[in-house]
Scaffold this active site. Structure first.
Site, PDB file in Angstrom:
ATOM      1  N   GLN A 183      42.266  54.795  86.792  1.00 10.18           N
ATOM      2  CA  GLN A 183      41.401  54.887  87.968  1.00 10.18           C
ATOM      3  C   GLN A 183      40.028  55.302  87.429  1.00 10.18           C
ATOM      4  O   GLN A 183      39.887  56.388  86.880  1.00 10.18           O
ATOM      5  CB  GLN A 183      41.964  55.901  88.953  1.00 10.18           C
ATOM      6  CG  GLN A 183      43.433  55.609  89.281  1.00 10.18           C
ATOM      7  CD  GLN A 183      43.917  56.232  90.574  1.00 10.18           C
ATOM      8  OE1 GLN A 183      44.045  55.549  91.579  1.00 10.18           O
ATOM      9  NE2 GLN A 183      44.174  57.517  90.546  1.00 10.18           N
ATOM     10  N   HIS A 187      37.630  62.520  83.401  1.00  6.83           N
ATOM     11  CA  HIS A 187      37.894  62.442  81.966  1.00  6.83           C
ATOM     12  C   HIS A 187      38.876  61.268  81.863  1.00  6.83           C
ATOM     13  O   HIS A 187      39.976  61.342  82.434  1.00  6.83           O
ATOM     14  CB  HIS A 187      38.525  63.768  81.512  1.00  6.83           C
ATOM     15  CG  HIS A 187      38.817  63.858  80.052  1.00  6.83           C
ATOM     16  ND1 HIS A 187      39.046  65.077  79.434  1.00  6.83           N
ATOM     17  CD2 HIS A 187      38.947  62.923  79.083  1.00  6.83           C
ATOM     18  CE1 HIS A 187      39.293  64.881  78.147  1.00  6.83           C
ATOM     19  NE2 HIS A 187      39.239  63.580  77.908  1.00  6.83           N
ATOM     20  N   HIS A 234      41.652  58.693  81.562  1.00 10.32           N
ATOM     21  CA  HIS A 234      43.080  58.850  81.277  1.00 10.32           C
ATOM     22  C   HIS A 234      43.834  57.610  81.710  1.00 10.32           C
ATOM     23  O   HIS A 234      43.542  57.042  82.760  1.00 10.32           O
ATOM     24  CB  HIS A 234      43.673  60.099  81.946  1.00 10.32           C
ATOM     25  CG  HIS A 234      43.337  60.246  83.400  1.00 10.32           C
ATOM     26  ND1 HIS A 234      42.092  60.650  83.837  1.00 10.32           N
ATOM     27  CD2 HIS A 234      44.072  60.025  84.503  1.00 10.32           C
ATOM     28  CE1 HIS A 234      42.081  60.683  85.165  1.00 10.32           C
ATOM     29  NE2 HIS A 234      43.270  60.296  85.600  1.00 10.32           N
ATOM     30  N   HIS A 279      47.377  56.393  82.949  1.00 10.83           N
ATOM     31  CA  HIS A 279      48.679  56.820  83.463  1.00 10.83           C
ATOM     32  C   HIS A 279      49.734  55.863  82.906  1.00 10.83           C
ATOM     33  O   HIS A 279      49.569  54.633  83.023  1.00 10.83           O
ATOM     34  CB  HIS A 279      48.746  56.694  84.991  1.00 10.83           C
ATOM     35  CG  HIS A 279      47.808  57.569  85.753  1.00 10.83           C
ATOM     36  ND1 HIS A 279      48.242  58.641  86.492  1.00 10.83           N
ATOM     37  CD2 HIS A 279      46.471  57.502  85.948  1.00 10.83           C
ATOM     38  CE1 HIS A 279      47.197  59.204  87.100  1.00 10.83           C
ATOM     39  NE2 HIS A 279      46.105  58.539  86.784  1.00 10.83           N
TER      40      HIS A 279
HETATM   41  W1  AMW Z   1      43.418  60.492  88.511  1.00 15.82           W
HETATM   42  O1  AMW Z   1      43.612  60.636  90.209  1.00 15.82           O
HETATM   43  O2  AMW Z   1      42.057  61.266  88.078  1.00 15.82           O
HETATM   44  O3  AMW Z   1      43.645  58.926  87.977  1.00 15.82           O
HETATM   45  O4  AMW Z   1      44.778  61.321  87.910  1.00 15.82           O
HETATM   46  C1  AMW Z   1      44.752  62.677  87.543  1.00 15.82           C
HETATM   47  C2  AMW Z   1      46.113  62.985  86.988  1.00 15.82           C
HETATM   48  O5  AMW Z   1      46.015  64.175  86.266  1.00 15.82           O
HETATM   49  C3  AMW Z   1      47.188  63.191  88.064  1.00 15.82           C
HETATM   50  O6  AMW Z   1      48.329  62.437  87.716  1.00 15.82           O
HETATM   51  C4  AMW Z   1      47.443  64.678  88.002  1.00 15.82           C
HETATM   52  O7  AMW Z   1      48.768  65.015  88.344  1.00 15.82           O
HETATM   53  C5  AMW Z   1      47.146  64.972  86.543  1.00 15.82           C
HETATM   54  N1  AMW Z   1      46.749  66.351  86.235  1.00 15.82           N
HETATM   55  C6  AMW Z   1      45.788  67.071  86.839  1.00 15.82           C
HETATM   56  N2  AMW Z   1      45.681  68.285  86.260  1.00 15.82           N
HETATM   57  C7  AMW Z   1      46.580  68.318  85.248  1.00 15.82           C
HETATM   58  C8  AMW Z   1      46.963  69.286  84.282  1.00 15.82           C
HETATM   59  N3  AMW Z   1      46.386  70.498  84.229  1.00 15.82           N
HETATM   60  N4  AMW Z   1      47.941  68.998  83.408  1.00 15.82           N
HETATM   61  C9  AMW Z   1      48.545  67.788  83.455  1.00 15.82           C
HETATM   62  N5  AMW Z   1      48.235  66.813  84.341  1.00 15.82           N
HETATM   63  C10 AMW Z   1      47.261  67.075  85.226  1.00 15.82           C
END
Ligand code: AMW
Length: 150
Positions: free
Chosen positions: A82, A93, A95, A97
């Site tokens: 995303q 940041h 990432h 999935h």
């Molecule tokens: W994104 O909506 O920005 O594509 O997804 C953010 C992801 O990061 C989510 O799946 C969320 O559960 C995960 N997340 C957020 N904070 C943490 C954390 N401290 N440790 C591990 N995963 C995290």
């Protein structure tokens, strides 16, 4: 200890590292095996990755996709990036999935996208550090066994 946007990711939750990237277990997985792969540098957008970071990140994601397919005994995996607020990015940041899929895990295959959004907006489904560490330990062993390189 590595940073994921504003979050600090404990080393015990990180199960793979290369020079430029790392993979860690998810605090709110939408499915068993839902993990994240990120560049070590806090890069807000996919388009800000350097060519080296881009290659390193996707090389890692591809190898870890194999690990998850083996461990979860599946041939199917949903990969999601995303990129930007309007695309649903909540942590600024980059990432990827990685989500291993199983037959019938959602009533409709694409319901996973709604579930990512729903889980993202809750604070009630946060896992304990102990549960996350146990999951990371399993993947660390597999990284060694499968000879996944950095
Ligand atoms: W994104 O909506 O920005 O594509 O997804 C953010 C992801 O990061 C989510 O799946 C969320 O559960 C995960 N997340 C957020 N904070 C943490 C954390 N401290 N440790 C591990 N995963 C995290």
């Amino acid at each position: 200890m590595l940073k994921f946007g504003q979050h600090v990711i404990q080393q015990s939750c990180v199960f793979w590292e290369s020079k430029l990237s790392f993979a860690f277990v998810n605090i709110k997985p939408v499915l068993p095996g839902h993990v994240l792969v990120s560049p070590k540098r806090i890069v807000p957008s996919f388009t800000n990755l350097s060519p080296e970071e881009n290659v390193d990140l996707f090389k890692g994601a591809q190898q870890l996709a194999s690990l998850l397919k083996t461990h979860y005994k599946t041939e199917s995996l949903t990969l999601v990036v995303q990129d930007g607020v309007d695309a649903g990015q909540s942590v600024h940041h980059v990432h990827i999935h990685l989500m291993p899929r199983q037959a019938g895990d959602f009533a409709n295959n694409d319901d996973i996208y709604g579930e990512i959004e729903r889980v993202d907006s809750t604070t009630s489904e946060i896992r304990s550090e102990m549960e996350m560490e146990s999951e990371a330990m399993i993947y660390k062993e597999l990284v060694k066994e499968m000879g996944i390189t950095s």
